[in-house]
Design a protein around this motif. Structure first.
Motif, short mmCIF file in Angstrom:
data_model
loop_
_atom_site.label_atom_id
_atom_site.label_comp_id
_atom_site.label_asym_id
_atom_site.label_seq_id
_atom_site.Cartn_x
_atom_site.Cartn_y
_atom_site.Cartn_z
N UNK A 22 42.28 84.96 -31.81
CA UNK A 22 43.70 84.13 -31.95
C UNK A 22 43.67 82.85 -32.71
N UNK A 23 42.41 82.12 -32.40
CA UNK A 23 42.27 80.98 -33.24
C UNK A 23 42.19 81.03 -34.95
N UNK A 32 46.57 75.64 -40.41
CA UNK A 32 46.18 74.37 -39.64
C UNK A 32 45.40 75.01 -38.52
N UNK A 33 44.07 74.38 -38.51
CA UNK A 33 43.38 74.54 -37.37
C UNK A 33 43.81 74.10 -35.95
N UNK A 34 44.54 72.99 -35.89
CA UNK A 34 45.14 72.32 -34.77
C UNK A 34 46.12 73.23 -34.20
N UNK A 38 45.93 75.54 -30.74
CA UNK A 38 47.05 75.35 -29.82
C UNK A 38 47.74 76.80 -29.47
N UNK A 39 48.02 77.49 -30.56
CA UNK A 39 48.54 78.80 -30.12
C UNK A 39 47.56 79.64 -29.45
N UNK A 40 46.40 79.46 -29.61
CA UNK A 40 45.28 80.56 -29.04
C UNK A 40 45.16 79.94 -27.61
N UNK A 41 45.14 78.69 -27.46
CA UNK A 41 44.96 78.29 -26.00
C UNK A 41 46.06 78.70 -24.90
N UNK A 42 47.36 78.43 -25.67
CA UNK A 42 48.55 78.95 -24.91
C UNK A 42 48.45 80.60 -24.63
#
Length: 67
Positions: A22-23, A32-34, A38-42
């Motif tokens: 997902x990252x 954007x890596x950030x 964030x999307x991947x973590x959620x």
């Protein structure tokens, strides 16, 4: 019957693989890596919770087992 610990370990390993995927998808989609991270973590937090619940429910289902 599967133990809770086994269910959690399987879920964590599965979600580590999903987090990496997902990252990369988020990075490609947003540039954007950030934001991608964030999307991947959620997604991983939600997915991990749902997978553990799913595994525990199925651990209690006798259908399809040779006992």
């Amino acid at each position: 019957m599967e133990t809770r610990r086994r269910s959690v370990v399987k879920a964590v390993i599965w979600n580590i693989m999903g987090l990496a995927t997902m990252t990369l998808v988020g990075l490609v989609a947003t540039g954007s890596a950030a934001v991608g991270g964030t999307l991947a973590i959620v997604n991983t937090a939600i997915g991990l919770s749902m997978y553990i619940l799913y595994e525990r429910v199925w651990a209690g289902v006798r259908w399809g087992r040779n006992v």
